[in-house]
Scaffold this motif. Sequence first.
Motif, short mmCIF file in Angstrom:
data_model
loop_
_atom_site.label_atom_id
_atom_site.label_comp_id
_atom_site.label_asym_id
_atom_site.label_seq_id
_atom_site.Cartn_x
_atom_site.Cartn_y
_atom_site.Cartn_z
N UNK A 39 0.87 -1.33 0.05
CA UNK A 39 0.05 0.15 -0.05
C UNK A 39 0.81 1.30 -0.12
N UNK A 40 2.18 1.26 0.26
CA UNK A 40 2.89 2.33 0.50
C UNK A 40 3.92 2.59 -0.67
N UNK A 41 3.53 1.74 -1.69
CA UNK A 41 4.21 1.92 -3.10
C UNK A 41 3.83 3.12 -3.76
N UNK A 42 4.62 4.11 -4.26
CA UNK A 42 4.11 5.34 -4.90
C UNK A 42 3.32 5.11 -6.12
N UNK A 43 3.56 3.92 -6.81
CA UNK A 43 2.53 3.74 -7.88
C UNK A 43 1.30 3.42 -7.57
N UNK A 44 1.23 2.36 -6.41
CA UNK A 44 -0.24 1.79 -5.92
C UNK A 44 -0.73 3.07 -5.43
N UNK A 45 -0.16 4.15 -4.86
CA UNK A 45 -0.85 5.18 -4.01
C UNK A 45 -1.47 6.25 -5.14
#
Length: 375
Positions: free
Chosen positions: A121-127
């Motif tokens: 959830x903390x991956x910038x792409x996911x965000x």
Amino acid sequence: MSQHGIGIIGYGGFGAFLHKSWSNLKGASVIGIADQNVSNIPAGEFNIYDDWRKMIRDPLISIISIVTPPSTHAELAIASMKAGKHVLIEKPLATNLTDAREIINVSEFTGMKATVNYMLRFNPIVQQVVKWSESGVFGQLRRAVVENYAQDESLPQDHWFWDESVSGGIAVEHAVHFLDLVDLFAMYPIKHVKGASHNRNEGQEDQVYINVLYENGLIASHYHDFARPDIFESTTIRLLFDLLELELYGWIPIQGRVRAMVNPEIEKEIYKLPGFKVDQRYPYNNGNIQDSNFQKTAQTIYCGGKPYKSYGMITGTFALPDKKLDVYRFCVRSMIENLITSIDNPHIKLNVSLEDGFDTLKTALTSRESARAKY
Ligand SMILES: NC(=O)c1ccc[n+]([C@@H]2O[C@H](COP(=O)([O-])OP(=O)(O)OC[C@H]3O[C@@H](n4cnc5c(N)ncnc54)[C@H](O)[C@@H]3O)[C@@H](O)[C@H]2O)c1
């Protein structure tokens, strides 16, 4: 900011990774490590315990990180919270819903903060994708496809991973990461879950398939196998919004491809993907993609019967600037930092709630049950 002592229970592959990743944390440091096999633990500036029960009594420790095999999570999390410790529980939250609910009840009763390590959830792409799901700028997410081929060369037949009473099986132990991601993107509750699975022998289920229908019509499919040589390991996550098709590559997504129908208002959104580079721009004309110059005359296009204005399509690629391992470390640091922030500022919500862990476990268990239903 207060200083938190962290105690890690379980110093196998992932416990050691977390320990390394959590060096120089602001406001916290690892001061205790417990494992039933202390020979795994290198010497360092922390106390070593051969029994986690002794460690959770240490008044200098306020956070316990539980990094043991899944079937042990409930006992360790419940005992830690009852001893007055906040907990970061490795995924899966538990291996059955009774234990998972009991963890939630004890967290509520004791007031201890508890979260599950859905660090993706903390991956910038996911965000960025979550922001698009929330804003609806590219319309509705209608389809999500997770294709994940993992190696089993480092998983001998006697590894706990294959023992369903310990791991819960692939859907519970592994797929939950991706079920959680799609839940996050979906924004709607789940309506229906179906599964299929294959056992290579009596003790080794090595392929699972999970279909999830959400209330807004999103159909997600998750395929996971642990049956590939290392060289063929791969993960692709395809997300199809009305105006946007995204492919994310890597089980920790670090790069991908994009095709988007755009208009002047939404074209700038695509540039929010880290490292976005345009491949091609195609004007859109009466239902046809043209290869002449991009003209800014908007046409009406329809997705699922809904009209959108678009002047053409953009294709391109994106990539995080960091390597996979650095992104992984960033994500697990963000996980513990989020817990620490939420302990110090109780009004700040945890990024991953225990209910999130419960929901994904429920989906995984439902798919497992349906996979075994007689044809
Ligand atoms: N969030 C993620 O990205 C991620 C990645 C890998 C693993 N994990 C999770 O981390 C957990 C551990 O996985 P791993 O790959 O490190 O396993 P592992 O087998 O490498 O290590 C587990 C360790 O726990 C110890 N242990 C087992 N039972 C214990 C007990 N009752 N008391 C004390 N020590 C005990 C073992 O001796 C071993 O050292 C699992 O839940 C797994 O799903 C999460």
